[in-house]
Design a protein around this motif. Sequence first.
Motif, mmCIF file in Angstrom:
data_model
loop_
_atom_site.group_PDB
_atom_site.id
_atom_site.type_symbol
_atom_site.label_atom_id
_atom_site.label_comp_id
_atom_site.label_asym_id
_atom_site.label_seq_id
_atom_site.Cartn_x
_atom_site.Cartn_y
_atom_site.Cartn_z
ATOM 1 N N ALA A 1 0.809 -1.225 0.000
ATOM 2 C CA ALA A 1 0.000 0.000 0.000
ATOM 3 C C ALA A 1 0.838 1.269 0.000
ATOM 4 C CB ALA A 1 -0.938 -0.001 1.214
ATOM 5 N N GLU B 1 -4.312 -1.147 -7.699
ATOM 6 C CA GLU B 1 -4.988 -0.935 -8.987
ATOM 7 C C GLU B 1 -5.146 0.547 -9.304
ATOM 8 O OE1 GLU B 1 -7.745 -4.790 -9.945
ATOM 9 O OE2 GLU B 1 -8.577 -3.291 -8.584
ATOM 10 N N ASN B 2 -5.141 1.387 -8.294
ATOM 11 C CA ASN B 2 -5.247 2.825 -8.517
ATOM 12 C C ASN B 2 -3.956 3.431 -9.072
ATOM 13 O OD1 ASN B 2 -7.911 3.086 -7.722
ATOM 14 N ND2 ASN B 2 -7.398 3.446 -5.569
ATOM 15 N N ASP C 1 -6.358 -11.724 -2.925
ATOM 16 C CA ASP C 1 -7.061 -10.967 -1.899
ATOM 17 C C ASP C 1 -6.681 -11.441 -0.496
ATOM 18 O OD1 ASP C 1 -8.419 -9.399 -3.755
ATOM 19 O OD2 ASP C 1 -10.046 -10.862 -3.962
ATOM 20 N N CYS D 1 -4.612 -5.496 -0.251
ATOM 21 C CA CYS D 1 -4.759 -4.081 -0.644
ATOM 22 C C CYS D 1 -4.848 -3.907 -2.169
ATOM 23 C CB CYS D 1 -3.654 -3.205 -0.055
ATOM 24 S SG CYS D 1 -1.980 -3.518 -0.637
ATOM 25 N N ARG D 2 -5.679 -4.707 -2.789
ATOM 26 C CA ARG D 2 -5.796 -4.698 -4.255
ATOM 27 C C ARG D 2 -6.210 -3.334 -4.787
ATOM 28 N NH1 ARG D 2 -8.344 -9.346 -8.043
ATOM 29 N NH2 ARG D 2 -8.433 -8.193 -10.003
ATOM 30 N N GLU D 3 -7.150 -2.707 -4.139
ATOM 31 C CA GLU D 3 -7.668 -1.437 -4.640
ATOM 32 C C GLU D 3 -6.580 -0.373 -4.710
ATOM 33 O OE1 GLU D 3 -11.153 1.885 -3.594
ATOM 34 O OE2 GLU D 3 -11.128 -0.057 -2.565
ATOM 35 N N GLU D 4 -5.746 -0.284 -3.665
ATOM 36 C CA GLU D 4 -4.667 0.713 -3.647
ATOM 37 C C GLU D 4 -3.688 0.484 -4.802
ATOM 38 O OE1 GLU D 4 -5.842 -0.891 -1.040
ATOM 39 O OE2 GLU D 4 -5.541 0.181 0.857
#
Length: 300
Positions: free
Chosen positions: A29, A58-59, A74, A53-56
């Motif tokens: 992250a 991918e951003n 995940d 922390c996939r979303e962080e």
Amino acid sequence: METIRSFEDMVIHLAQRGERKRVAIVWAADQYSQESVIRALEVGFIDAIFVGCREEVENNKRIMRYQDHITFIDASDRDTAAKISVQMVREGKADILMKGLINTDNLLHVVLDKQTGMLPKGNVLTHITAARLPEYEKLLFFTDSAVIPYPTQEQRIQQIRYMVYVCHALGIEEPKISLIHCTEKVNEKYFPFTIGYKEIIRMAERGEFGKCIIDGPLDLKTSVSPESMRIKGIQSPINGEADALIFPDIEAANVFYKSITLFLGVETAGVLQGTMAPVVLPSRSDSKLCKFYSLALAAI
């Protein structure tokens, strides 16, 4: 292979080798972890497995340019991400473990678990650092600034085995390894560990560590300065050209590490050894370049 004498040599070697190592990154992250992984993806020597922390991740659009070399797994929290990553190493699904935004103690707790961790029975966990010092013509390796407080003789012998292995992996055919003390004299009363140096030197002479040269006790200056050795009138096969320093304890090694990075701005790379696979365990204060070089060292 040609001897790797700098971090630049290391990166060039990896780019030319064209081999990708699978890196399980625990909770990436933080910006510096992501930046170091991006650079390794750019050079082409890793496939990144982001655990948690996939979303962080991918951003970060720069990371997502390398989708063909990225996998996401995940995990609900950092500790779970650590357990999954270590299990992947145990199952042969990852070649390197890398610490992201997780507390070092939490990660090591999982790495050192006797039932499900990464440290085989009988092995010693230790930390090896590589540094590129100004006006020193090659990389200088040293141990242990992060893990073992006061090495026993048995632990020190293991540290040397790992050090020789790392040096050989970088093409240093016969590494010169200096056993560090504040003086060149054995002192059984106040510094009993220097007695053990004699046995280590005899082991090296018998070839028990593989091809290497070991001498000591030597102080820091005589280890890396032929001029200092000449002025003191010391005869040693190290000849002021050490490839590696074995510090007597974590205090000496850590002060050396903090001094060269703070006052000289030296870039370093560090890996844990003794584990089933290299572990990149950067400090929160390490630069993104240090983390990248650590990843490169682990890949080699």
